[in-house]
Write an enzyme that holds these catalytic residues in place. Structure first.
Site, mmCIF file in Angstrom:
data_model
loop_
_atom_site.group_PDB
_atom_site.id
_atom_site.type_symbol
_atom_site.label_atom_id
_atom_site.label_comp_id
_atom_site.label_asym_id
_atom_site.label_seq_id
_atom_site.Cartn_x
_atom_site.Cartn_y
_atom_site.Cartn_z
ATOM 1 N N SER A 1 -6.790 -12.019 53.840
ATOM 2 C CA SER A 1 -6.255 -12.933 55.254
ATOM 3 C C SER A 1 -4.769 -12.701 54.336
ATOM 4 O O SER A 1 -3.967 -11.909 53.482
ATOM 5 C CB SER A 1 -6.367 -14.655 55.666
ATOM 6 N N LYS A 2 -3.561 -13.418 55.524
ATOM 7 C CA LYS A 2 -2.194 -13.151 55.443
ATOM 8 C C LYS A 2 -1.597 -13.018 53.994
ATOM 9 O O LYS A 2 -0.728 -12.485 53.197
ATOM 10 C CB LYS A 2 -1.636 -14.283 56.159
#
Ligand code: GLU
Length: 478
Positions: free
Chosen positions: A250-251
């Site tokens: 994810s980010k």
């Protein structure tokens, strides 16, 4: 003829998970000589945007993924955008309603919520009760008269769905696990699990290759295939991608979109190579693989079902190899131009090429150019406090630089060889060598204590810049 597809929803940038799905479909198509289709799944009208579709296409092309049929290319199975296929979907909804495989459901959100709460209270998983399965015409008219807009549900048969996934082997799921699910929302929009079946069937997709997150959707889709009498394609669910800390990518793990990697100075060839290794590897475990080699070796059967780890440092390393060893200098320079310009390093292409030749061994991404190539572009060298102290503490510094300056001040050019000859002369004349000779020159020319070869530097920046920098040093410390 085998046919595969990549079916992104245009709701944001192309992230690495989807890029890997697109890539594996493409690799399969290349290996098998099958047709590859791009289909835009934009039935979520609120979140889908035309700009995102354009960006997806740009990013896929940047990565080097090509398709045979798609919204931008046409093809005889079109349209390739779901929003343009609504009539087709409704035809099949009608078919299911007529055959009794689907039904209108008028349950309100509150009623469903109650059912859900009851299920939770009784400690069983929630499934729709099937309350509206057998409504009479009168009951339906009553609901309609009240103005309730129904959803349409698929009447799920009680059975165990069994399919053989190319990657995961035999998968069995009892339909009790999901119950009658919605295929058309109250606003008339058909949902993913339904339209994907219609599209895959009508587009004659033979292999559905997609992320593991879709595994639980597959049995729902299979029961629809069966109700409509369509051929069921072969399924292959690609392993999930995790970050190095083994949590879902994810980010938090830094750039996770293809676009961000491009902006961070990664080469598409390296990203292509790295993505191809997310869940697959060649027989000999080689890591740097030219595309042709991947096409030749890629087999869906060899994809692992265990999670793939996205290792950013490995990508960095790989990118460095592509910059240094694989792409020709001309090509690497072309890719670097926008970065040079972005850093405000103005010059013509030939100059960039020389700089690239000088720094390519010491960079891993194009962003590294900023630091590594600075000395080729700045006019005024900044001397740090430490440098000033160092120079003032040892008179040899000044002497070496002055000697060098005297030898070039009337010259009209300077080559690598000239640099070597001149430094040899100074070595003899002043009795300095090694670090004692080159360090002062490096400080005068770059302000730094390490970096590219000075002979290369002087040749690339040219005699005027060399004179200017040395003169400034002499004035500063004189
Ligand atoms: N639009 C879906 C997604 O982006 C496609 C899934 C599929 O390949 O069936 O996840």
């Amino acid at each position: 003829m085998k046919r595969v597809r990549f079916a992104p929803s245009p709701t944001g940038y192309l992230h690495l998970g989807n890029a890997r799905t697109a890539l594996f479909n493409y690799l399969f198509a290349k290996h098998e000589g099958s047709t590859f289709i791009l289909r835009i799944e934009d039935t979520d009208l609120e979140r889908s945007k035309k700009e995102y579709e354009e960006m997806l296409i740009e990013d896929l092309k940047w990565l080097g993924i090509e398709w045979d049929e798609g919204p931008d290319r046409g093809g005889k199975y079109g349209p390739y955008r779901q929003s343009e296929r609504l009539d087709i979907y409704h035809k099949y909804v009608d078919k299911l309603l007529k055959s009794g495989d689907a039904y209108y459901c008028y349950c309100t959100e509150e009623e469903l919520e109650k059912e859900r709460e009851k299920a939770i209270a009784e400690g069983r998983p929630y499934r729709y009760s099937g309350k509206c399965r057998n409504l009479t015409e009168e009951e339906r008219s009553e609901y309609e008269a009240k103005g309730i807009k129904p959803v349409i549900r698929f009447k799920v048969p009680e059975k165990t769905v069994v399919f053989e996934d190319v990657i995961r082997g035999v998968v069995e799921i009892d339909t009790k696990e999901f119950g009658d699910f919605v295929i058309v929302r109250a606003d008339g929009m058909p949902v993913y699990n339904f339209v994907v079946v219609i599209d895959d069937a009508l587009m004659e997709i033979t292999h559905v290759i997609r992320g593991e997150d879709h595994l639980s959707n597959t049995p729902k889709q299979i029961v629809i295939y069966e109700a409509l009498g369509f051929n069921i394609p072969t399924f292959a669910h690609l392993p999930i991608i995790l970050g190095e800390d083994r949590t879902k990518l994810s980010k938090r793990h830094g750039a996770v979109s293809v676009r961000a990697l491009k902006d961070e100075g990664y080469l598409s060839e390296a990203v292509f190579n790295a993505l191809s290794l997310l869940g697959w590897h060649p027989k000999d475990e080689k890591e740097i693989l030219p595309k042709e080699e991947i096409f030749k070796q890629f087999r869906l059967e060899d994809v692992n079902k265990s999670p793939a780890i996205f290792d950013r440092n490995k990508l960095r390393w790989m990118n460095g190899v592509y910059i240094r060893e694989i792409l020709p200098l001309e090509e690497v320079t072309k890719r670097a131009v926008e970065f040079f310009e972005g850093f405000g390093y103005k010059a013509d292409f030939e100059y960039y090429k020389k700089v690239m030749e000088a720094v390519r061994d010491s960079i891993e991404t194009m962003l590294d150019i900023k630091e590594r190539a600075k000395v080729f572009f700045v006019d005024e060298i900044i001397f740090s406090e430490d440098v000033v102290k160092e120079v003032r503490s040892d008179e040899k510094f000044y002497k070496v630089v002055e000697a060098f300056y005297q030898k070039i001040k009337d010259k009209g050019g300077i080559s690598k060889e000239d640099f070597k000859t001149i430094t040899k002369e100074i070595q003899q004349e002043l009795g300095v060598k090694g670090k004692g000779l080159f360090h002062p020159l490096r400080i005068a020319l770059t302000g730094e204590s390490s970096g590219v070869g000075l002979d290369i530097l002087v040749e690339v920046i040219g005699i005027e810049r060399v004179k200017f920098r040395l003169k400034r040093f002499l004035e500063y410390f004189g």
